[in-house]
Design a protein around this motif. Structure first.
Motif, PDB file in Angstrom:
ATOM      1  N   PRO A  10       0.898  -1.237  -0.275  1.00 14.21           N
ATOM      2  CA  PRO A  10      -0.043   0.280  -0.439  1.00 14.21           C
ATOM      3  C   PRO A  10       0.631   1.358  -0.002  1.00 14.21           C
ATOM      4  N   GLY A  11       2.031   1.207   0.199  1.00  8.81           N
ATOM      5  CA  GLY A  11       2.464   2.604   0.427  1.00  8.81           C
ATOM      6  C   GLY A  11       4.185   1.729   0.288  1.00  8.81           C
ATOM      7  N   ALA A  54      -4.847  -1.317   5.524  1.00  7.85           N
ATOM      8  CA  ALA A  54      -3.501  -0.879   5.674  1.00  7.85           C
ATOM      9  C   ALA A  54      -2.856   0.042   7.085  1.00  7.85           C
ATOM     10  N   VAL A  94      -1.240   1.549   8.739  1.00 11.48           N
ATOM     11  CA  VAL A  94      -0.373   3.391   8.882  1.00 11.48           C
ATOM     12  C   VAL A  94      -0.679   3.357  10.264  1.00 11.48           C
ATOM     13  N   ILE A 150      -8.698   0.810   1.974  1.00  6.68           N
ATOM     14  CA  ILE A 150      -8.230   0.967   0.225  1.00  6.68           C
ATOM     15  C   ILE A 150      -8.307  -0.052  -0.582  1.00  6.68           C
ATOM     16  N   PHE A 190      -7.380   5.019  -2.404  1.00  3.16           N
ATOM     17  CA  PHE A 190      -5.966   5.255  -0.828  1.00  3.16           C
ATOM     18  C   PHE A 190      -6.737   5.852  -0.019  1.00  3.16           C
ATOM     19  N   ASP A 191      -7.134   7.508   0.174  1.00  5.36           N
ATOM     20  CA  ASP A 191      -7.318   8.282   1.124  1.00  5.36           C
ATOM     21  C   ASP A 191      -9.026   8.215   1.478  1.00  5.36           C
ATOM     22  N   THR A 218      -9.439   7.846   5.273  1.00  4.75           N
ATOM     23  CA  THR A 218      -7.939   7.729   5.700  1.00  4.75           C
ATOM     24  C   THR A 218      -8.462   9.460   7.135  1.00  4.75           C
ATOM     25  N   ALA A 223      -3.406  10.875   1.303  1.00  2.00           N
ATOM     26  CA  ALA A 223      -2.943   9.690   1.504  1.00  2.00           C
ATOM     27  C   ALA A 223      -1.483   9.545   1.658  1.00  2.00           C
ATOM     28  N   LEU A 268       0.449   6.430   1.807  1.00  2.00           N
ATOM     29  CA  LEU A 268       0.032   5.400   1.215  1.00  2.00           C
ATOM     30  C   LEU A 268       0.039   6.035   0.173  1.00  2.00           C
ATOM     31  N   TRP A 269      -0.353   5.772  -0.928  1.00  5.44           N
ATOM     32  CA  TRP A 269      -0.264   6.185  -2.628  1.00  5.44           C
ATOM     33  C   TRP A 269      -1.109   7.080  -2.840  1.00  5.44           C
TER      34      TRP A 269
END
Length: 235
Positions: A66-67, A103, A105, A129, A163-164, A167, A172, A177-178
């Motif tokens: 994911p990142g 993911a 984080v 995500i 990906f956001d 969040t 992201a 994250l990407w």
């Protein structure tokens, strides 16, 4: 007496010939059974792999990156595909998949506010995500038998990543994250089809999925389990 000896000799000769004739008849029956079985197998294989179309659907999992500095997460996915076969060996695949995971984080800080500024720290949390891939490419069915078929495919296309969405309003990339957006995607996989009927099979598909979110390469591996339905006839 001569007549009796002749009858006895004839009976002995008949007794000697009967087992031989019985053995020949049994051998002939076995030969017919083998021929019939080979014919049945050839007919079943032809019926199974001369379908024009093949559709498959199911699900599985994917190990996704994911990142850049985050550990891989386990994503569940659904997958569906349609294949047009030009002949029993070669076809063209259109493939769509959806992947969903949480993911891990660390130290996600929201915007600061107040005087003096207060910066709430969300600590470690797991935002949802998602990625969707849309790909197409050739498929080669290199092994065809009555009960099992093996095939391989190479696919290319695009991926859409969000990906956001989970969040809490933080961009992201700020949490590692990407960035949300579209990217190049590709896949290589091998299918093992276990035939239940000539037009129905259970598929086991180890798969590799390549994506390029955030101008970085993601090499993801997974496994899908699917049902396959075949229909139509090749010309």
């Amino acid at each position: 007496m001569k007549f009796v000896r002749c009858i006895t000799a004839a009976a002995a000769l008949a007794a000697a010939l009967v087992p031989s004739a019985s053995a020949q008849s049994s051998s002939h029956r076995r030969h017919e059974t083998t021929v019939n079985r080979q014919y049945r197998l050839a007919r079943t294989i032809k019926e199974t792999y001369t379908h024009q179309w093949e559709v498959a659907g199911g699900g599985g999992f994917l190990r996704f990156e994911p990142g850049s500095y985050l550990r891989r997460d386990n994503q569940i996915d659904w997958a569906t595909s349609g294949t047009y076969y030009f002949n029993p060996a070669y076809g063209l695949v259109a493939d769509v998949r959806g992947h969903y995971g949480d993911a891990a984080v660390n130290n996600a800080i929201t915007s600061c506010s107040g005087t003096p500024p207060v910066c709430p720290n969300l600590g470690k949390f797991r935002p949802l995500i998602t990625e969707y891939t849309f790909m197409a490419g050739p498929q080669w069915r290199f092994y065809r038998a009555e009960k099992i078929a093996l095939s391989a495919h190479v696919l290319g296309g695009m991926a859409m990543g969000n990906f956001d969405g989970g969040t809490h309003g933080i961009p992201a990339p700020a949490v590692g994250l990407w960035p949300t957006g579209t990217a190049v995607a590709g896949s290589v996989g091998v299918n093992m089809d276990i035939n239940l009927y000539p037009n129905l099979a259970f598929r086991v598909e180890p798969t590799y999925v390549y994506t390029r979110f955030g101008s970085s390469n993601q090499n993801n591996k997974g496994l899908n389990l699917e049902l396959v339905y075949r229909f139509g006839r090749q010309r």
